[in-house]
Motif scaffolding. Sequence first.
Motif, PDB file in Angstrom:
ATOM      1  N   ARG A   1      39.386  46.261  94.380  1.00  0.00           N
ATOM      2  CA  ARG A   1      39.355  45.096  95.264  1.00  0.00           C
ATOM      3  C   ARG A   1      38.194  44.178  94.930  1.00  0.00           C
ATOM      4  NH1 ARG A   1      40.241  47.530 101.103  1.00  0.00           N
ATOM      5  NH2 ARG A   1      42.372  48.229 100.876  1.00  0.00           N
ATOM      6  N   ARG A   2      37.073  44.751  94.535  1.00  0.00           N
ATOM      7  CA  ARG A   2      35.879  43.968  94.283  1.00  0.00           C
ATOM      8  C   ARG A   2      36.047  43.068  93.059  1.00  0.00           C
ATOM      9  NH1 ARG A   2      30.540  47.358  93.862  1.00  0.00           N
ATOM     10  NH2 ARG A   2      31.544  47.820  91.909  1.00  0.00           N
ATOM     11  N   LYS A   3      36.915  43.485  92.134  1.00  0.00           N
ATOM     12  CA  LYS A   3      37.105  42.707  90.912  1.00  0.00           C
ATOM     13  C   LYS A   3      37.843  41.402  91.169  1.00  0.00           C
ATOM     14  CE  LYS A   3      36.666  46.358  87.557  1.00  0.00           C
ATOM     15  NZ  LYS A   3      37.297  47.641  87.375  1.00  0.00           N
ATOM     16  N   ARG A   4      38.544  41.322  92.289  1.00  0.00           N
ATOM     17  CA  ARG A   4      39.273  40.101  92.620  1.00  0.00           C
ATOM     18  C   ARG A   4      38.321  39.075  93.220  1.00  0.00           C
ATOM     19  NH1 ARG A   4      44.788  40.458  92.102  1.00  0.00           N
ATOM     20  NH2 ARG A   4      44.992  38.381  92.922  1.00  0.00           N
ATOM     21  N   ARG A   5      38.408  37.854  92.709  1.00  0.00           N
ATOM     22  CA  ARG A   5      37.585  36.771  93.230  1.00  0.00           C
ATOM     23  C   ARG A   5      38.446  35.922  94.168  1.00  0.00           C
ATOM     24  NH1 ARG A   5      32.402  38.035  91.471  1.00  0.00           N
ATOM     25  NH2 ARG A   5      32.511  38.771  89.349  1.00  0.00           N
ATOM     26  N   ILE A   6      37.933  35.690  95.346  1.00  0.00           N
ATOM     27  CA  ILE A   6      38.683  34.932  96.333  1.00  0.00           C
ATOM     28  C   ILE A   6      38.137  33.510  96.424  1.00  0.00           C
ATOM     29  CG2 ILE A   6      39.446  34.838  98.736  1.00  0.00           C
ATOM     30  CD1 ILE A   6      38.653  37.980  98.666  1.00  0.00           C
ATOM     31  N   PHE A   7      39.067  32.562  96.433  1.00  0.00           N
ATOM     32  CA  PHE A   7      38.699  31.148  96.535  1.00  0.00           C
ATOM     33  C   PHE A   7      39.420  30.505  97.707  1.00  0.00           C
ATOM     34  CE2 PHE A   7      38.014  32.338  92.178  1.00  0.00           C
ATOM     35  CZ  PHE A   7      36.856  31.674  91.820  1.00  0.00           C
ATOM     36  N   HIS A   8      38.745  29.555  98.311  1.00  0.00           N
ATOM     37  CA  HIS A   8      39.357  28.780  99.385  1.00  0.00           C
ATOM     38  C   HIS A   8      39.188  27.306  99.053  1.00  0.00           C
ATOM     39  CE1 HIS A   8      39.298  26.813 103.434  1.00  0.00           C
ATOM     40  NE2 HIS A   8      40.476  27.402 103.433  1.00  0.00           N
TER      41      HIS A   8
ATOM     42  N   LEU B   1      44.408  29.278  99.965  1.00  0.00           N
ATOM     43  CA  LEU B   1      43.616  30.482  99.712  1.00  0.00           C
ATOM     44  C   LEU B   1      44.218  31.209  98.518  1.00  0.00           C
ATOM     45  CD1 LEU B   1      41.177  31.710 101.327  1.00  0.00           C
ATOM     46  CD2 LEU B   1      42.805  33.366 102.205  1.00  0.00           C
ATOM     47  N   TYR B   2      43.415  31.408  97.500  1.00  0.00           N
ATOM     48  CA  TYR B   2      43.929  32.076  96.298  1.00  0.00           C
ATOM     49  C   TYR B   2      42.873  32.982  95.686  1.00  0.00           C
ATOM     50  CZ  TYR B   2      41.429  28.206  94.012  1.00  0.00           C
ATOM     51  OH  TYR B   2      40.478  27.316  93.618  1.00  0.00           O
ATOM     52  N   SER B   3      43.333  33.941  94.900  1.00  0.00           N
ATOM     53  CA  SER B   3      42.407  34.873  94.261  1.00  0.00           C
ATOM     54  C   SER B   3      42.800  35.083  92.807  1.00  0.00           C
ATOM     55  CB  SER B   3      42.404  36.205  95.003  1.00  0.00           C
ATOM     56  OG  SER B   3      43.667  36.817  94.908  1.00  0.00           O
ATOM     57  N   ILE B   4      41.822  35.351  91.986  1.00  0.00           N
ATOM     58  CA  ILE B   4      42.063  35.592  90.560  1.00  0.00           C
ATOM     59  C   ILE B   4      41.307  36.831  90.113  1.00  0.00           C
ATOM     60  CG2 ILE B   4      42.615  33.224  89.857  1.00  0.00           C
ATOM     61  CD1 ILE B   4      39.409  33.541  88.832  1.00  0.00           C
ATOM     62  N   ARG B   5      41.700  37.342  88.943  1.00  0.00           N
ATOM     63  CA  ARG B   5      40.989  38.475  88.357  1.00  0.00           C
ATOM     64  C   ARG B   5      40.240  37.986  87.138  1.00  0.00           C
ATOM     65  NH1 ARG B   5      44.843  43.814  88.621  1.00  0.00           N
ATOM     66  NH2 ARG B   5      44.845  44.003  90.860  1.00  0.00           N
ATOM     67  N   LYS B   6      38.977  37.690  87.332  1.00  0.00           N
ATOM     68  CA  LYS B   6      38.171  37.146  86.260  1.00  0.00           C
ATOM     69  C   LYS B   6      36.728  37.578  86.485  1.00  0.00           C
ATOM     70  CE  LYS B   6      37.407  32.544  84.382  1.00  0.00           C
ATOM     71  NZ  LYS B   6      37.582  31.133  84.766  1.00  0.00           N
ATOM     72  N   LYS B   7      36.012  37.793  85.396  1.00  0.00           N
ATOM     73  CA  LYS B   7      34.642  38.267  85.542  1.00  0.00           C
ATOM     74  C   LYS B   7      33.675  37.131  85.856  1.00  0.00           C
ATOM     75  CE  LYS B   7      34.384  42.716  83.262  1.00  0.00           C
ATOM     76  NZ  LYS B   7      33.993  43.449  82.054  1.00  0.00           N
ATOM     77  N   ASP B   8      33.714  36.103  85.053  1.00  0.00           N
ATOM     78  CA  ASP B   8      32.759  35.015  85.225  1.00  0.00           C
ATOM     79  C   ASP B   8      33.412  33.838  85.947  1.00  0.00           C
ATOM     80  OD1 ASP B   8      30.282  33.648  84.864  1.00  0.00           O
ATOM     81  OD2 ASP B   8      31.256  32.479  83.301  1.00  0.00           O
TER      82      ASP B   8
ATOM     83  N   CYS C   1      42.185  24.948  91.950  1.00  0.00           N
ATOM     84  CA  CYS C   1      43.201  25.280  92.939  1.00  0.00           C
ATOM     85  C   CYS C   1      44.597  25.150  92.318  1.00  0.00           C
ATOM     86  CB  CYS C   1      43.058  24.327  94.129  1.00  0.00           C
ATOM     87  SG  CYS C   1      44.368  24.476  95.339  1.00  0.00           S
ATOM     88  N   PRO C   2      45.460  26.149  92.503  1.00  0.00           N
ATOM     89  CA  PRO C   2      46.800  26.080  91.907  1.00  0.00           C
ATOM     90  C   PRO C   2      47.699  25.028  92.570  1.00  0.00           C
ATOM     91  CG  PRO C   2      46.594  28.049  93.258  1.00  0.00           C
ATOM     92  CD  PRO C   2      45.236  27.414  93.213  1.00  0.00           C
TER      93      PRO C   2
END
Length: 77
Positions: free
Chosen positions: A37-44, A51-58, A65-66
């Motif tokens: 769960r922690r690896k997912r980055r949440i954006f608003h 509200l969207y989330s991606i799997r990215k490190k940096d 926004c999509p």
Amino acid sequence: MHPFTWFLILYTGSALLLIAGVWFYYEKREKRVFDIRRKRRIFHCVKCGELYSIRKKDVSDGQQCPKCGYNNFELSF
Ligand SMILES: [Zn+2]
């Protein structure tokens, strides 16, 4: 010592070991789930409210926004 006492010691000892084993197993599993769960980055999106989330490190440079393409920065809790 009475033989029943030895039985009691062995019985409670094995029961405690079993509980400790189960506890250890769940502790490890919980940590793994949390890591995923922690690896997912949440954006608003501040522009359209998406509200969207991606799997990215940096994500220091934000993520688009999509829906509207506005560059948003990661939500921090
Ligand atoms: Zn948007």
